[in-house]
Design an enzyme around this catalytic site. Structure first.
Site, PDB file in Angstrom:
ATOM      1  N   LYS A 105       0.851  -1.187   0.000  1.00 48.18           N
ATOM      2  CA  LYS A 105       0.000   0.000   0.000  1.00 48.18           C
ATOM      3  C   LYS A 105       0.878   1.225   0.000  1.00 48.18           C
ATOM      4  CE  LYS A 105      -4.518   0.714   0.370  1.00 48.18           C
ATOM      5  NZ  LYS A 105      -5.509  -0.333   0.064  1.00 48.18           N
TER       6      LYS A 105
HETATM    7  N1  GLU Z   1      -7.365   0.013  -2.927  1.00 47.29           N
HETATM    8  C1  GLU Z   1      -8.152  -1.157  -3.223  1.00 47.29           C
HETATM    9  C2  GLU Z   1      -8.135  -2.099  -2.038  1.00 47.29           C
HETATM   10  O1  GLU Z   1      -7.911  -1.704  -0.923  1.00 47.29           O
HETATM   11  C3  GLU Z   1      -7.767  -1.804  -4.540  1.00 47.29           C
HETATM   12  C4  GLU Z   1      -6.346  -2.287  -4.614  1.00 47.29           C
HETATM   13  C5  GLU Z   1      -5.942  -2.767  -6.005  1.00 47.29           C
HETATM   14  O2  GLU Z   1      -6.770  -2.801  -6.887  1.00 47.29           O
HETATM   15  O3  GLU Z   1      -4.773  -3.105  -6.144  1.00 47.29           O
HETATM   16  O4  GLU Z   1      -8.427  -3.262  -2.166  1.00 47.29           O
END
Ligand code: GLU
Length: 417
Positions: A105
């Protein structure tokens, strides 16, 4: 009360799930630590000529099952513990739905509403350049999260590609369609929420027509879930966002509300016969059968959990329920469909986007949605199976499934050197 730390929250559930799996501490010790933390300072020349420096992160929790994967968030509350937790949740989420990714993240501590579009673009490009050494289509793939849009993903893709001197669409998902985005990606998280909602009520022997729903957050995820659940016959009685909340016992006209919002109307100021105002914090405790938190972490806490009236909670946000609240829900028989399952639709379609980019393919919407449906239903049933076999909650069941897969992969790979 000690300050809320989402990473500690994650570790508590990890320990519980590993204990139920009967794992030796050595088997899962690595999962307690992110593989890599990169903190960057992002200097930006503002439109007025002043210079500001923003705090940014990219944290990779695990690459054991595949390249790291996860979104980037722009929010004033971003800090290292939050991004660490969000990265770990991505590893577990990708393992629950069994796609070949690890977890990561990123985030920048900033209120993006206070930047001009040009400033936002410069910040995004500089952030991308700063984390460049650790990202890539086979290393770590970015995506949208809170306050980050397809347009921002386009700037990430362009910056990475320009520096590399070659187009690299696979470094980021959630891009605009014109540059390699996937059909269905924008709606994917909300669609996944709809699928698990349908599956849980089927399991409980209920029908949409009898059920009332309250949704916290009307952004991309909450808004899509509202639209799809409304279409399926659920009665959406309450919705809220930062501008305020509204409620109608007879059910809200979601298409009319969304049309009003698209014209720039503030949700909290929406007026129609039978619609009353709701305090923002009341959205979580208002009368309903199904509660969908679709904003941020730590919304359901020891303070408000006893006032929650819903029988089912679907976690569209990441980490909305603190451990203490989870225990209260468990005691009261409130069923929580956990984030790492409920909101996995987004990353599943991100995976489809990446597969398309890498193979030079374009899938039609039907293929995207039916493939998503298959993965979400299978994962739901696998989590349910874990829960029932071990007589535990869906959350612990989901963690057990994820940890089992992560530990199995680590065992086969072994240690380097
Ligand atoms: N931000 C989204 C999540 O927390 C999507 C992450 C992604 O598609 O890589 O799942």
């Amino acid at each position: 009360m000690a300050e809320y730390n989402p990473y500690e929250n994650m570790l508590l559930i990890l320990e519980r799930a590993a204990g139920l799996l009967g794992l030796n501490k050595n088997d899962y010790r690595t999962l307690k630590y992110p593989e890599r933390i990169l903190q960057v300072s992002i200097p930006i020349e503002m439109d007025d000529g002043s210079v500001r420096v923003f705090e940014g992160y990219r944290i990779q929790h695990s690459s054991v099952r595949g390249p790291c994967k996860g979104g980037i968030r722009y929010h004033q509350d971003v800090d290292m513990n939050e991004v660490k937790a969000l990265a770990a949740w991505m590893s577990f989420k990708c393992a629950v739905v069994n796609i070949p990714y690890g977890g990561a993240k990123g985030g920048i501590k900033v209120d993006p509403r206070k930047l001009t579009k040009k400033e936002l673009e410069r910040m995004t490009r500089r952030y991308t350049a700063s984390i460049m050494p650790i990202i890539g289509p086979q290393e770590d793939i970015l995506a949208p999260d809170v306050n980050t849009t397809p347009e921002i993903m386009g700037w990430v893709m362009d910056t990475y590609s320009m520096v590399k001197g070659v187009n690299v669409p696979g470094v980021v998902t959630g891009k605009p369609l014109e540059i390699g985005g996937s059909l269905g990606r924008v709606q994917a998280t909300g669609r996944g929420v709809r699928i698990v909602t349908r599956e849980i009520i089927k399991y409980l022997g209920l029908s949409p027509k009898q059920l009332t729903v309250s949704i916290q957050g009307m952004g991309n995820v909450g808004g899509t879930a509202a639209r799809l659940l409304y279409k399926e016959g659920f009665k959406i009685v309450a919705v809220a966002d930062i501008t305020g909340g509204i409620r109608a016992d007879a059910g809200l006209d979601i298409p009319a509300i969304q049309a009003y919002m698209e014209q720039g109307g503030a949700l909290g100021s929406y007026e129609a016969p039978g619609v009353v105002k709701l305090e923002n914090s009341d959205i979580l405790t208002t009368q309903c059968d199904i509660l969908i938190p679709a904003t941020m972490e730590n919304q359901l806490t020891a303070e408000n959990a006893n006032d929650v009236k819903a029988k089912i909670i679907i976690e569209a946000a990441n980490g909305p329920t603190a451990v203490e609240a989870d225990e209260i829900f468990n005691e009261k028989g409130i069923i929580v469909v956990p984030d790492i399952l409920a909101n996995a639709g987004g990353v599943v379609v991100s995976y489809f986007e990446w597969v398309q980019n890498i193979n030079g393919q374009i899938w039609d919407l039907n293929k995207v949605n039916s493939s998503l449906e298959k993965i979400m239903v299978r994962s739901f049933n696998e989590v349910l199976g874990m829960k029932e076999k071990n007589d535990t909650t869906l959350r612990v069941g989901a963690y057990m499934l994820a940890i089992e897969r992560l530990v199995a992969a680590k065992k086969i790979r072994g240690f380097f050197p």
